[in-house]
Design an enzyme around this catalytic site. Structure first.
Site, mmCIF file in Angstrom:
data_model
loop_
_atom_site.group_PDB
_atom_site.id
_atom_site.type_symbol
_atom_site.label_atom_id
_atom_site.label_comp_id
_atom_site.label_asym_id
_atom_site.label_seq_id
_atom_site.Cartn_x
_atom_site.Cartn_y
_atom_site.Cartn_z
ATOM 1 N N CYS A 37 21.949 -24.126 9.083
ATOM 2 C CA CYS A 37 22.323 -24.218 7.670
ATOM 3 C C CYS A 37 21.161 -24.633 6.775
ATOM 4 O O CYS A 37 21.286 -24.604 5.559
ATOM 5 C CB CYS A 37 23.448 -25.242 7.507
ATOM 6 S SG CYS A 37 22.919 -26.863 8.062
ATOM 7 N N CYS A 107 26.346 -30.753 12.592
ATOM 8 C CA CYS A 107 25.957 -31.836 11.672
ATOM 9 C C CYS A 107 25.776 -33.142 12.454
ATOM 10 O O CYS A 107 24.867 -33.930 12.153
ATOM 11 C CB CYS A 107 27.011 -32.020 10.588
ATOM 12 S SG CYS A 107 27.674 -30.472 9.935
HETATM 13 FE FE1 FES Z 1 24.596 -28.074 8.367
HETATM 14 FE FE2 FES Z 1 26.370 -29.895 7.961
HETATM 15 S S1 FES Z 1 26.578 -27.811 7.448
HETATM 16 S S2 FES Z 1 24.344 -30.184 8.618
#
Ligand code: FES
Length: 140
Positions: A37, A107
């Site tokens: 992400c 995460c």
């Molecule tokens: Fe990537 Fe949470 S969506 S760290």
């Protein structure tokens, strides 16, 4: 996707946000990014050299609510621990504590990786690092 109450609590009242002086020799800094992400987490520990215990921790996270909550949580968890105990913190424990859904597991992995990086940085800076291969002088 609904965040759990614990994620919302850490997100709205993050613990230990901030930074230590990076050149403090008692500080280890871990900076990691999540390829999935692009979010980035910086986590620092400050170790009491007399006791070997982590006495304080701080973080700055540019990321989603789960990443912020994960880093906030681990800064609380590492305090009072030895470096080896801090290395034992697993992302699965973080994910469980925060009730993260599967799509947010990475995460919590970011937070585990940030601790590991901070401990490795501290050890390296103190010269405790990391076993080097022993080179014997070549026979003449
Ligand atoms: Fe990537 Fe949470 S969506 S760290």
């Amino acid at each position: 996707m609904a965040y759990s109450d614990k994620v919302i609590d850490h997100y709205e009242n993050p613990r230990n946000v901030g930074a230590f002086q990076a050149d403090d020799e008692d500080v280890g800094t871990g900076m990691v990014g999540a390829p999935a992400c692009g979010d980035v987490m910086k986590l620092q520990i400050r170790v009491n050299p007399a006791t070997g215990l982590i006495e304080d921790a701080k973080f700055k996270t540019y990321g989603c609510g789960s990443a912020i909550a994960s880093s906030s949580l681990v800064t609380e968890w590492v305090k009072g621990k030895t470096l080896d105990q801090a290395l034992d913190i697993k992302n699965t424990s973080i994910a469980e504590e925060l009730a993260l859904p599967p799509v947010k597991i990475h995460c919590s992995i970011l937070a585990e990786d940030a601790i590991k990086a901070a401990v490795a940085d501290y050890r390296q800076r103190r010269g405790e690092a990391i076993e080097q291969p022993v080179c014997s002088p070549a026979a003449a």
